[in-house]
Structure formats: C-alpha cells, structure tokens
Design a protein around this motif. Structure first.
Motif, PDB file in Angstrom:
ATOM      1  N   GLN A  56       0.822  -1.101   0.182  1.00  0.00           N
ATOM      2  CA  GLN A  56      -0.108   0.066  -0.105  1.00  0.00           C
ATOM      3  C   GLN A  56       0.846   1.383   0.018  1.00  0.00           C
ATOM      4  OE1 GLN A  56      -2.184  -0.769   3.357  1.00  0.00           O
ATOM      5  NE2 GLN A  56      -3.692  -2.245   2.489  1.00  0.00           N
ATOM      6  N   ILE A 141      -6.576   4.265   2.463  1.00  0.00           N
ATOM      7  CA  ILE A 141      -5.611   3.203   2.006  1.00  0.00           C
ATOM      8  C   ILE A 141      -5.752   2.126   3.318  1.00  0.00           C
ATOM      9  CG2 ILE A 141      -3.608   2.253   1.350  1.00  0.00           C
ATOM     10  CD1 ILE A 141      -3.010   4.873   0.042  1.00  0.00           C
ATOM     11  N   MET A 176     -11.533   8.333  -2.590  1.00  0.00           N
ATOM     12  CA  MET A 176     -10.930   6.939  -3.103  1.00  0.00           C
ATOM     13  C   MET A 176     -10.641   5.980  -1.929  1.00  0.00           C
ATOM     14  SD  MET A 176      -8.533   6.116  -6.085  1.00  0.00           S
ATOM     15  CE  MET A 176      -7.015   6.847  -5.470  1.00  0.00           C
ATOM     16  N   LEU A 178      -9.368   2.570  -0.912  1.00  0.00           N
ATOM     17  CA  LEU A 178      -8.469   1.435  -1.893  1.00  0.00           C
ATOM     18  C   LEU A 178      -8.169   0.094  -0.547  1.00  0.00           C
ATOM     19  CD1 LEU A 178      -6.050   3.537  -3.638  1.00  0.00           C
ATOM     20  CD2 LEU A 178      -8.192   2.527  -4.579  1.00  0.00           C
ATOM     21  N   TYR A 179      -7.981  -1.009  -1.217  1.00  0.00           N
ATOM     22  CA  TYR A 179      -7.536  -2.248  -0.637  1.00  0.00           C
ATOM     23  C   TYR A 179      -8.513  -2.914   0.249  1.00  0.00           C
ATOM     24  CZ  TYR A 179      -3.031  -1.499  -2.600  1.00  0.00           C
ATOM     25  OH  TYR A 179      -1.985  -1.253  -3.611  1.00  0.00           O
ATOM     26  N   ALA A 204     -11.658   0.489  -4.749  1.00  0.00           N
ATOM     27  CA  ALA A 204     -11.040  -0.616  -5.276  1.00  0.00           C
ATOM     28  C   ALA A 204     -10.582  -1.543  -4.431  1.00  0.00           C
ATOM     29  CB  ALA A 204     -10.219  -0.024  -6.461  1.00  0.00           C
ATOM     30  N   GLU A 206      -7.733  -4.569  -3.898  1.00  0.00           N
ATOM     31  CA  GLU A 206      -6.472  -4.780  -4.299  1.00  0.00           C
ATOM     32  C   GLU A 206      -6.211  -5.137  -5.853  1.00  0.00           C
ATOM     33  OE1 GLU A 206      -2.818  -6.774  -5.479  1.00  0.00           O
ATOM     34  OE2 GLU A 206      -4.616  -7.875  -4.945  1.00  0.00           O
ATOM     35  N   VAL A 209      -6.336  -1.663  -8.139  1.00  0.00           N
ATOM     36  CA  VAL A 209      -6.112  -0.402  -7.608  1.00  0.00           C
ATOM     37  C   VAL A 209      -5.424   0.163  -8.901  1.00  0.00           C
ATOM     38  CG1 VAL A 209      -6.001  -1.102  -5.231  1.00  0.00           C
ATOM     39  CG2 VAL A 209      -3.856  -1.428  -6.812  1.00  0.00           C
ATOM     40  N   ALA A 212      -8.350   2.078 -10.849  1.00  0.00           N
ATOM     41  CA  ALA A 212      -8.855   3.033  -9.729  1.00  0.00           C
ATOM     42  C   ALA A 212      -8.120   4.259 -10.041  1.00  0.00           C
ATOM     43  CB  ALA A 212      -8.792   2.849  -8.362  1.00  0.00           C
TER      44      ALA A 212
END
Length: 222
Positions: A56, A141, A176, A178-179, A204, A206, A209, A212
């Motif tokens: 990340q 994240i 956003m 993510l993960y 998104a 993993e 990403v 994204a």
C-alpha cells in the motif's frame, strides 16, 4: 492597370478570409485551466493491515508520481490514534518514504483503528486547501476494519452528512477507498455514492487499484 487592381482586390479578399479563419480557430482553442490538487491520504498502519502495508505504501508513492509538482499532499497515519505524518510536495519521494517508514511501524501496544478521527482530519484539511485554491481529494488506504475505541471509528450514521457538508463548500471533492474487502467497499458505495456520484467516489479492492488510479487522476481534473 485593371488587372493589377483586380489582382490586388483578390489578394486582399483572400487575406481577409485567411485572417478570419485564423481568428475563428484561435477563439475555439481552450486554454488549459489548471488547478492544483490537494490529496489527503489516510493510511492504516494498525495490526490488522500490516501484511498489506508495504504494498500500500508503494502504491501511495505511485499515486504521488502521477501528481503535478504544484500539487500538495498530506499523509495521516491511522492506528489507535490518527495524526499527520507528512505534508508537502508529492514529488518529495525521499521525504514521503522516510515519514512513512518512521511512523507506520507496527506498534504492539497500539490497539485500534481510528478511521473516524483520520477522516475527520482529512475533511477538515480538504476544506482548508479548497479555500487556498486547491482541488481537494481524500484517499483512504487500508482494510476499513473497526478495532479499539468505538468513538474513534467511522460513525456511518453521521459520516455521509459530514461529507455532504464539506461538499457544499468543495463541490469538486473526490474520495477514493482502496484495498478493503469488496463487501466493505460496497457498503462505502451505498453510503456515499448518492452524495459524491460515480465520477467522484472511487472504490477498489487490491486487484483493481491500478484501474482506480486512472479514474482518480480524471476525477481531480487531469
């Protein structure tokens, strides 16, 4: 003499036509209206997210590489508490790396994920940066797990309204996530999709990403 006059008249007429066409073309050229972006990163360094954290952090730097030198970023570390660990240029790769290495290490005594505190700070910074002329964005994240003190976690009953309040002053706000697991990201979409819309809310897991990131760059006006 008449031929010269006719020739001169034709030349003048053609010149007028060419000038008119050039002028029309210039009027249709759109000047690039560049607005710098301010991206607030909320990075989960809690125990539950440690396994994915190296990847990340690498992706965070990948996002920064796509930003302009005139942009600004802030990185907020989230574990038991949430606090700012870096602010400045996204092009300062060395400073970003040193800050994340120093402040996102595993802390056995730090139990919890203060996502609520981290997002509160991120939205506050978004408002400040908007006032300074930046296009604000928040990038979360981490796994979005709820651990530790509940008062530091995201209150999904009030958080959507908080985002809506910020959007009144920053209608170009993007977010956003993510993960996290798709089930959690679907929940985020359900809560915030009607406020931010498809173009300004990006989620998104993993595997997606990279896709994204392309959408995010478009969302901030690039």
């Amino acid at each position: 003499m008449n031929k010269r006059l006719i020739t001169l008249g034709v030349v003048i007429l053609l010149s007028c036509i060419v000038i008119k066409l050039i002028w029309a073309g210039l009027k249709n050229i759109k000047v690039d209206d560049f607005h710098p972006a301010a991206v607030m990163f909320v990075v989960d360094s809690s125990a539950s997210n440690q396994a994915q954290l190296p990847e990340q952090k690498k992706f965070l730097k990948q996002i920064c590489a796509q930003l302009d030198p005139e942009d600004q970023i802030k990185i907020i570390k989230v574990s038991q508490d949430a606090y700012l660990i870096y602010e400045g240029s996204p092009q300062n790769a060395s400073g970003i790396t040193k800050s994340m290495e120093a402040f996102t290490k595993y802390e056995p005594e730090a139990m919890g994920t203060a996502y609520g505190e981290g997002l509160k700070k991120a939205l506050s910074y978004a408002l400040t940066m908007k006032k300074d002329g930046y296009v604000p964005a928040v990038v979360v994240i981490g796994d979005l797990e709820n651990e530790g003190a509940t008062d530091k976690q995201i209150d999904w009953n009030t958080f959507p309204q908080n985002v809506k309040n910020v959007q009144k002053y920053a209608p170009d706000l993007s977010m956003m996530f993510l993960y996290a697991h798709p089930q959690k990201l679907d929940f985020v979409k359900e809560k915030l999709g009607g406020i931010l819309g498809e173009d300004k809310l990006i989620v998104a897991p993993e595997p997606t990403v990279d896709k994204a990131l392309r959408k995010f760059i478009t969302a901030i006006g690039r």
